[in-house]
Design a protein around this motif. Structure first.
Motif, PDB file in Angstrom:
ATOM      1  N   VAL A   4     -16.169   0.427  -5.648  1.00  0.00           N
ATOM      2  CA  VAL A   4     -15.912  -0.830  -4.940  1.00  0.00           C
ATOM      3  C   VAL A   4     -15.416  -1.895  -5.919  1.00  0.00           C
ATOM      4  O   VAL A   4     -14.453  -2.622  -5.641  1.00  0.00           O
ATOM      5  CB  VAL A   4     -17.183  -1.307  -4.211  1.00  0.00           C
ATOM      6  CG1 VAL A   4     -17.004  -2.729  -3.691  1.00  0.00           C
ATOM      7  CG2 VAL A   4     -17.510  -0.377  -3.052  1.00  0.00           C
ATOM      8  N   LEU A   5     -16.054  -2.000  -7.075  1.00  0.00           N
ATOM      9  CA  LEU A   5     -15.631  -2.991  -8.069  1.00  0.00           C
ATOM     10  C   LEU A   5     -14.228  -2.699  -8.580  1.00  0.00           C
ATOM     11  O   LEU A   5     -13.429  -3.629  -8.800  1.00  0.00           O
ATOM     12  CB  LEU A   5     -16.624  -3.016  -9.231  1.00  0.00           C
ATOM     13  CG  LEU A   5     -18.043  -3.479  -8.907  1.00  0.00           C
ATOM     14  CD1 LEU A   5     -18.894  -3.506 -10.170  1.00  0.00           C
ATOM     15  CD2 LEU A   5     -18.043  -4.849  -8.250  1.00  0.00           C
ATOM     16  N   PHE A   6     -13.910  -1.422  -8.770  1.00  0.00           N
ATOM     17  CA  PHE A   6     -12.552  -1.070  -9.202  1.00  0.00           C
ATOM     18  C   PHE A   6     -11.531  -1.451  -8.131  1.00  0.00           C
ATOM     19  O   PHE A   6     -10.477  -2.021  -8.438  1.00  0.00           O
ATOM     20  CB  PHE A   6     -12.472   0.424  -9.503  1.00  0.00           C
ATOM     21  CG  PHE A   6     -11.085   0.883  -9.886  1.00  0.00           C
ATOM     22  CD1 PHE A   6     -10.587   0.643 -11.151  1.00  0.00           C
ATOM     23  CD2 PHE A   6     -10.287   1.546  -8.966  1.00  0.00           C
ATOM     24  CE1 PHE A   6      -9.304   1.050 -11.503  1.00  0.00           C
ATOM     25  CE2 PHE A   6      -9.006   1.955  -9.305  1.00  0.00           C
ATOM     26  CZ  PHE A   6      -8.515   1.710 -10.579  1.00  0.00           C
ATOM     27  N   SER A   7     -11.852  -1.150  -6.878  1.00  0.00           N
ATOM     28  CA  SER A   7     -10.945  -1.538  -5.787  1.00  0.00           C
ATOM     29  C   SER A   7     -10.795  -3.051  -5.721  1.00  0.00           C
ATOM     30  O   SER A   7      -9.699  -3.565  -5.467  1.00  0.00           O
ATOM     31  CB  SER A   7     -11.470  -1.003  -4.451  1.00  0.00           C
ATOM     32  OG  SER A   7     -11.522   0.411  -4.457  1.00  0.00           O
ATOM     33  N   ALA A   8     -11.887  -3.785  -5.967  1.00  0.00           N
ATOM     34  CA  ALA A   8     -11.818  -5.247  -5.954  1.00  0.00           C
ATOM     35  C   ALA A   8     -10.883  -5.757  -7.047  1.00  0.00           C
ATOM     36  O   ALA A   8     -10.121  -6.712  -6.837  1.00  0.00           O
ATOM     37  CB  ALA A   8     -13.217  -5.840  -6.130  1.00  0.00           C
ATOM     38  N   ALA A   9     -10.931  -5.131  -8.218  1.00  0.00           N
ATOM     39  CA  ALA A   9     -10.036  -5.541  -9.312  1.00  0.00           C
ATOM     40  C   ALA A   9      -8.579  -5.290  -8.944  1.00  0.00           C
ATOM     41  O   ALA A   9      -7.702  -6.128  -9.210  1.00  0.00           O
ATOM     42  CB  ALA A   9     -10.405  -4.794 -10.596  1.00  0.00           C
ATOM     43  N   VAL A  10      -8.299  -4.145  -8.327  1.00  0.00           N
ATOM     44  CA  VAL A  10      -6.928  -3.838  -7.909  1.00  0.00           C
ATOM     45  C   VAL A  10      -6.457  -4.854  -6.866  1.00  0.00           C
ATOM     46  O   VAL A  10      -5.323  -5.355  -6.919  1.00  0.00           O
ATOM     47  CB  VAL A  10      -6.847  -2.402  -7.357  1.00  0.00           C
ATOM     48  CG1 VAL A  10      -5.458  -2.122  -6.781  1.00  0.00           C
ATOM     49  CG2 VAL A  10      -7.173  -1.403  -8.454  1.00  0.00           C
ATOM     50  N   VAL A  11      -7.332  -5.174  -5.922  1.00  0.00           N
ATOM     51  CA  VAL A  11      -6.986  -6.175  -4.910  1.00  0.00           C
ATOM     52  C   VAL A  11      -6.743  -7.532  -5.562  1.00  0.00           C
ATOM     53  O   VAL A  11      -5.820  -8.269  -5.176  1.00  0.00           O
ATOM     54  CB  VAL A  11      -8.105  -6.272  -3.855  1.00  0.00           C
ATOM     55  CG1 VAL A  11      -7.881  -7.463  -2.928  1.00  0.00           C
ATOM     56  CG2 VAL A  11      -8.174  -4.988  -3.033  1.00  0.00           C
ATOM     57  N   GLY A  12      -7.561  -7.878  -6.558  1.00  0.00           N
ATOM     58  CA  GLY A  12      -7.371  -9.146  -7.253  1.00  0.00           C
ATOM     59  C   GLY A  12      -6.018  -9.249  -7.928  1.00  0.00           C
ATOM     60  O   GLY A  12      -5.347 -10.283  -7.862  1.00  0.00           O
ATOM     61  N   ILE A  13      -5.585  -8.166  -8.559  1.00  0.00           N
ATOM     62  CA  ILE A  13      -4.276  -8.163  -9.213  1.00  0.00           C
ATOM     63  C   ILE A  13      -3.165  -8.300  -8.174  1.00  0.00           C
ATOM     64  O   ILE A  13      -2.241  -9.111  -8.320  1.00  0.00           O
ATOM     65  CB  ILE A  13      -4.101  -6.870 -10.031  1.00  0.00           C
ATOM     66  CG1 ILE A  13      -5.099  -6.849 -11.197  1.00  0.00           C
ATOM     67  CG2 ILE A  13      -2.674  -6.758 -10.559  1.00  0.00           C
ATOM     68  CD1 ILE A  13      -5.151  -5.534 -11.929  1.00  0.00           C
ATOM     69  N   GLY A  14      -3.248  -7.516  -7.107  1.00  0.00           N
ATOM     70  CA  GLY A  14      -2.239  -7.608  -6.053  1.00  0.00           C
ATOM     71  C   GLY A  14      -2.229  -8.962  -5.375  1.00  0.00           C
ATOM     72  O   GLY A  14      -1.162  -9.514  -5.068  1.00  0.00           O
ATOM     73  N   GLY A  15      -3.424  -9.526  -5.153  1.00  0.00           N
ATOM     74  CA  GLY A  15      -3.497 -10.839  -4.519  1.00  0.00           C
ATOM     75  C   GLY A  15      -2.889 -11.927  -5.385  1.00  0.00           C
ATOM     76  O   GLY A  15      -2.223 -12.837  -4.879  1.00  0.00           O
ATOM     77  N   ALA A  16      -3.102 -11.851  -6.695  1.00  0.00           N
ATOM     78  CA  ALA A  16      -2.506 -12.847  -7.595  1.00  0.00           C
ATOM     79  C   ALA A  16      -0.988 -12.762  -7.575  1.00  0.00           C
ATOM     80  O   ALA A  16      -0.293 -13.786  -7.533  1.00  0.00           O
ATOM     81  CB  ALA A  16      -3.032 -12.641  -9.013  1.00  0.00           C
ATOM     82  N   LEU A  17      -0.452 -11.559  -7.596  1.00  0.00           N
ATOM     83  CA  LEU A  17       1.006 -11.396  -7.573  1.00  0.00           C
ATOM     84  C   LEU A  17       1.596 -11.918  -6.262  1.00  0.00           C
ATOM     85  O   LEU A  17       2.654 -12.555  -6.260  1.00  0.00           O
ATOM     86  CB  LEU A  17       1.361  -9.925  -7.776  1.00  0.00           C
ATOM     87  CG  LEU A  17       1.006  -9.334  -9.150  1.00  0.00           C
ATOM     88  CD1 LEU A  17       1.314  -7.843  -9.191  1.00  0.00           C
ATOM     89  CD2 LEU A  17       1.761 -10.056 -10.262  1.00  0.00           C
ATOM     90  N   ALA A  18       0.902 -11.661  -5.148  1.00  0.00           N
ATOM     91  CA  ALA A  18       1.380 -12.166  -3.860  1.00  0.00           C
ATOM     92  C   ALA A  18       1.358 -13.689  -3.828  1.00  0.00           C
ATOM     93  O   ALA A  18       2.293 -14.339  -3.322  1.00  0.00           O
ATOM     94  CB  ALA A  18       0.531 -11.589  -2.727  1.00  0.00           C
ATOM     95  N   THR A  19       0.302 -14.282  -4.368  1.00  0.00           N
ATOM     96  CA  THR A  19       0.186 -15.741  -4.379  1.00  0.00           C
ATOM     97  C   THR A  19       1.264 -16.383  -5.245  1.00  0.00           C
ATOM     98  O   THR A  19       1.912 -17.366  -4.848  1.00  0.00           O
ATOM     99  CB  THR A  19      -1.209 -16.147  -4.890  1.00  0.00           C
ATOM    100  OG1 THR A  19      -2.209 -15.542  -4.057  1.00  0.00           O
ATOM    101  CG2 THR A  19      -1.382 -17.657  -4.858  1.00  0.00           C
ATOM    102  N   GLN A  23      -3.660 -15.979   2.731  1.00  0.00           N
ATOM    103  CA  GLN A  23      -3.371 -14.974   3.760  1.00  0.00           C
ATOM    104  C   GLN A  23      -2.635 -13.781   3.160  1.00  0.00           C
ATOM    105  O   GLN A  23      -2.972 -12.621   3.434  1.00  0.00           O
ATOM    106  CB  GLN A  23      -2.538 -15.601   4.871  1.00  0.00           C
ATOM    107  CG  GLN A  23      -2.109 -14.644   5.974  1.00  0.00           C
ATOM    108  CD  GLN A  23      -3.204 -14.375   6.988  1.00  0.00           C
ATOM    109  OE1 GLN A  23      -4.215 -15.066   6.992  1.00  0.00           O
ATOM    110  NE2 GLN A  23      -3.009 -13.378   7.835  1.00  0.00           N
ATOM    111  N   LEU A  24      -1.630 -14.041   2.328  1.00  0.00           N
ATOM    112  CA  LEU A  24      -0.880 -12.940   1.714  1.00  0.00           C
ATOM    113  C   LEU A  24      -1.746 -12.166   0.723  1.00  0.00           C
ATOM    114  O   LEU A  24      -1.645 -10.940   0.626  1.00  0.00           O
ATOM    115  CB  LEU A  24       0.364 -13.495   1.020  1.00  0.00           C
ATOM    116  CG  LEU A  24       1.453 -14.047   1.938  1.00  0.00           C
ATOM    117  CD1 LEU A  24       2.576 -14.666   1.112  1.00  0.00           C
ATOM    118  CD2 LEU A  24       2.008 -12.951   2.841  1.00  0.00           C
ATOM    119  N   ALA A  25      -2.578 -12.881  -0.025  1.00  0.00           N
ATOM    120  CA  ALA A  25      -3.481 -12.186  -0.942  1.00  0.00           C
ATOM    121  C   ALA A  25      -4.475 -11.315  -0.176  1.00  0.00           C
ATOM    122  O   ALA A  25      -4.773 -10.190  -0.576  1.00  0.00           O
ATOM    123  CB  ALA A  25      -4.220 -13.202  -1.812  1.00  0.00           C
ATOM    124  N   ALA A  26      -4.993 -11.846   0.952  1.00  0.00           N
ATOM    125  CA  ALA A  26      -5.901 -11.054   1.778  1.00  0.00           C
ATOM    126  C   ALA A  26      -5.204  -9.837   2.359  1.00  0.00           C
ATOM    127  O   ALA A  26      -5.822  -8.781   2.554  1.00  0.00           O
ATOM    128  CB  ALA A  26      -6.481 -11.925   2.895  1.00  0.00           C
TER     129      ALA A  26
END
Length: 568
Positions: free
Chosen positions: A23-38, A142-145
């Protein structure tokens, strides 16, 4: 060699990633993708401003340099374009629920429609880039989510896990927009999830930190707002600074009431959406003729207030006009955030209070100090999240002097505002007044992938399955995926056999036919009861014919019951 092989199997079992680590690894991946989208959306806004106005030095400066007719009609034209895009998004959203990230987390199943989210983001870009008085953080988050939703969908995660990944994306978006990783995690935890449990806050913090690291690598690493020198105040000054919390607590319900009146006014007008957004933009344009400071989300005006030098009459005028402009923009139905406009009102109110205090006591704290504390206090009063507000102001200014007076001011503002008005600015979006959908069956938590072997599999194939999945048990299936039981890892590790026996079928005595299992239509309370009698993290899920369809995890049930108990 045999003891070495047995030690290797046991070591891998100890080192295998747990569900929590995944779960923590998936959260990190989401964080990276969310930052790029933002960051990508921010660059889109800059490109739009450059295309239309040939400059990117801030909407207030742009408005001040435009002729009156362009300042009047630019927000209206942007509203018309935004309304046309939003109408198309709403037509698509009629076939889907949970198109907003807060709805997807609190009420939906964690799925955000891609086309609807992109159209909403483009609609917001049309509003924001032409001067609409609304925050750009809404579509950014919204895009990061959306990245969290897509990763959860790709991983085929169950509903509670998908919701958590969407929440991680939202935290990443806020962290990137405001350079505030800790406060962003608390923003989602306090306002959307209503929980500070470790199962929630841990992944949110990981996602926010990952997003922040990406942001500082790609954008200038500096505080969002710079304060003039602000040394930690003494006791008397702290109490004076904290007194802004009383003002914020009384003013926040009035501000929210004005926003509600704006929504009610436009709802009574039976016009197409594009006309309503165009009218909202025209209202902003008309107000900007008196003061260009009403354009945009208020970021540049906040920065100026924190540096001091505003005449109180001009500040009072822009404050009143800005509140009306925000009500017109949000009331018309424009997509965007109200976070930064809320900070604007708090900063302006704090600076005005500083003027009044200096008239009574010349030694009172300066306007910059009261404006900074006022931002946090008004944010706490509007969001009903005082802890997040304190940390948000500290991280945005990187000035520890604001923390102590902000703590008292935020609690005062929250207490007074909550007494006068129970709903926060995010209550409707987060669905706090609506019941959370009830997840009642094991199938709502299904993970489809499982390690399985057949009865005729070799011992080498069995060991390879343990090495591949690193679970404590491998499930045994017969013809047509009929579930027969499970084989424990430690029984295989303790099994003595020669190298030549590895190609023979695994010994039948390894099978535990009484291994607990649940059916896909098993009520969730019975699933929880099965886990109470089983020390493992997973249970196999069977269909009505006894075929293995996947597994459920204890972590997902904990997440679901945390939501129920906290009313998320």
């Amino acid at each position: 060699m045999r003891p070495l092989r047995e030690f290797g199997v046991l070591l891998l079992a100890r080192l295998r990633p747990s569900e929590w680590q995944r779960v923590l690894f998936s959260a990190a991946v989401v964080g990276i993708g969310g930052a790029l989208a933002t960051i990508g959306f921010r660059e889109l806004l800059s490109a739009a401003e450059r295309l239309m106005f040939h400059r990117t030095d801030g909407l207030v400066m742009i408005a001040a340099g435009l002729p009156w007719w362009q300042r009047l009609f630019s927000p209206a034209l942007g509203g018309i374009v935004a309304g046309l895009l939003l109408s198309q998004a709403r037509r698509l959203a009629e076939r889907r629920s949970g198109s907003d990230y807060m709805e997807a987390i609190a009420l939906g199943n964690g799925d955000l429609p891609v086309r609807v989210s992109l159209l909403r983001a483009l609609s917001s870009a049309a509003t924001v880039s032409t001067g609409g008085a609304i925050g750009r953080e809404g579509p950014m988050v919204q895009l990061a989510a959306l990245t969290g939703s897509l990763i959860g969908r790709w991983r085929r995660a169950p509903v509670p896990r998908r919701r958590l990944l969407v929440a991680c994306g939202a935290a990443a978006g806020v962290a990137t927009a405001y350079h505030a990783p800790i406060a962003s995690a608390l923003f989602v935890a306090e306002i959307v999830l209503h929980s500070l449990a470790l199962e929630t806050i841990g992944p949110l913090l990981v996602a926010a930190v990952a997003a922040h690291l990406v942001a500082v690598a790609l954008t200038p690493a500096e505080p969002l707002y710079r304060l003039t020198t602000f040394v930690g105040p003494d006791g008397t000054a702290t109490l004076l600074l904290a007194s802004i919390g009383i003002v914020a607590g009384l003013a926040a319900p009035v501000f929210l009431w004005v926003l509600d009146r704006g929504h009610a006014l436009f709802r009574r007008w039976p016009a197409p959406l594009w006309q309503r957004l165009g009218a909202g933009g025209l209202a902003v344009g008309a107000l900007s003729l008196a003061s260009p400071g009403v354009w945009g989300n208020g970021y540049s005006v906040i920065a100026q207030i924190l540096q001091g030098g505003w005449v109180w009459q001009a500040l009072a005028l822009v404050l009143v006009l800005k509140v009306v402009a925000v009500a017109a923009t949000t009331g018309s139905g424009a997509v965007g955030g109200v976070f930064t406009p809320t900070l604007f009102v708090g900063a302006a109110a704090g600076a005005l209070c500083a003027t009044a205090l200096h008239a009574l006591w010349p030694g009172a704290p300066g306007a910059a100090a009261l404006a900074a504390v006022g931002m946090g206090a008004f944010l706490a009063a509007c969001t009903h999240a005082p802890l997040m507000s304190v940390l948000m102001i500290f991280e945005m200014t990187e000035n520890y002097g604001v923390v102590v007076p902000s703590m008292l001011a935020c609690v005062l503002a929250y207490s007074i505002s909550r007494t006068l008005r129970r709903d926060s600015i995010y209550s409707e979006a987060a669905g706090s007044a609506l019941p959370t959908p009830v997840l009642t069956l094991a199938s709502d938590f299904l993970h489809p992938q499982c390690p399985t072997v057949r009865t005729d599999a070799t011992l080498a194939e069995l060991e390879a399955m343990f090495l591949r999945y690193r679970w404590q048990h491998v499930y045994v299936v017969g013809p047509d995926q009929q579930f027969l039981g499970a084989i424990p890892l430690y029984d295989v590790a303790a099994l003595r056999h020669d190298a030549g026996q590895a190609e023979r079928p695994w010994p039948g005595r390894l099978l535990r036919a009484d291994y607990p299992r649940v059916r896909s239509d098993t009520p969730v309370w019975q699933v929880l009861e099965a886990f109470s009698q089983h020390s493992g993290e997973r249970l196999p899920v069977l269909d009505a014919e006894g075929r293995l369809t996947g597994h459920v995890t204890k972590s997902d049930l904990v997440l679901m019951f945390r939501e129920k108990l906290t009313g998320a």
